[in-house]
Design a protein around this motif. Sequence first.
Motif: not given
Length: 327
Positions: A167, A170, A183, A186-187, A189-193, A199, A229
């Motif tokens: 990806h 990302r 932001d 938020s980036v 948060t969306k990208s963490k796995r 994480w 974060c």
Amino acid sequence: MGEKKLYLYMNDTEYGKKLRRFLNVNRHPLLRVETVTEKETFWNGRKNRESADEYWLTDDVAGAMEDAGDSSSLMVLTEDTDEKRNMISCRAKAENLYVTILSAMALEVQAKGDMGAPMQGVYGVYAPWGEEGSMVSALLSQRLAAFGECLYVNLCEFPMLYIEEEHPDRGLGEIFFRIDSPDLESVVTKSKRKFGTAWRLPGVSHYRDLWDVDEKDMDLFLKRLAGECGFSYVVVLFNDVREALPMADVMTGMFLVRRKSVLADPKERWIRYASTEKKEGIIRPVIMPSGWEEWISEMENTEPDKWMDDNDKKEFIDQMTKSEGYD
């Protein structure tokens, strides 16, 4: 009881670095230490105190004599001790000094051998050779996750111990692009796995992404990860001494991981580099135990959330993060 913050300013900068390191690695769960490098900034902070949970520690006796703030929140290191005036002897043993500071901040001294959770913040790992850095940093992330939200960041071109999904939009390079953006949280948060009990952020989509981040950017990136974060701990595996050493000031701990078997010992050269660049005081050498090579295959065939079930690995990480004196 909430977290209490201790601002530290020392005319004797070398002593100040050792003291900060000792306070950090003793890791009282409710104590947060911040170093102030400018005398004027330190005393102006006293004047503009925002919280009753803020305290100040300094060896600037002259400045303390002129200070008109709340005396109970100021501690001064001098040649002699006067507890009524919060004067603390700089000749005291490290352990006694630690107890005195906690007492002045109304923090309970924990039982020996049970120092609570490790100090929150950013922990760096750098290994001059091979795969041990990847292994130690990954294990550290799983251990710290037992005490709070932990984020693992791997700055290697070819991350080990997990397979990266394709990806590119990302990848870590995209997150680097948002370092100074409002932001960023938020980036992230969306990208963490999920990575076992911790994480992780994705690795770089292309190794050249690492070239686009200079020291100033990385400094800001790590500070924002730890401060904005929502993570109690951030573990960063550095791929290169050119990345790792400049970030020493940002770290709660910087681990130099080395093998027993190599002929050349990097410790002295690393410390000399750090001293030359005025970044010593937080670096902790870590020697890999005998038989550590077997851990790699074990970890590759076990889910990350099970790594700490092995007492040998757990004890190794716990020993690595124990406090040290600053003599």
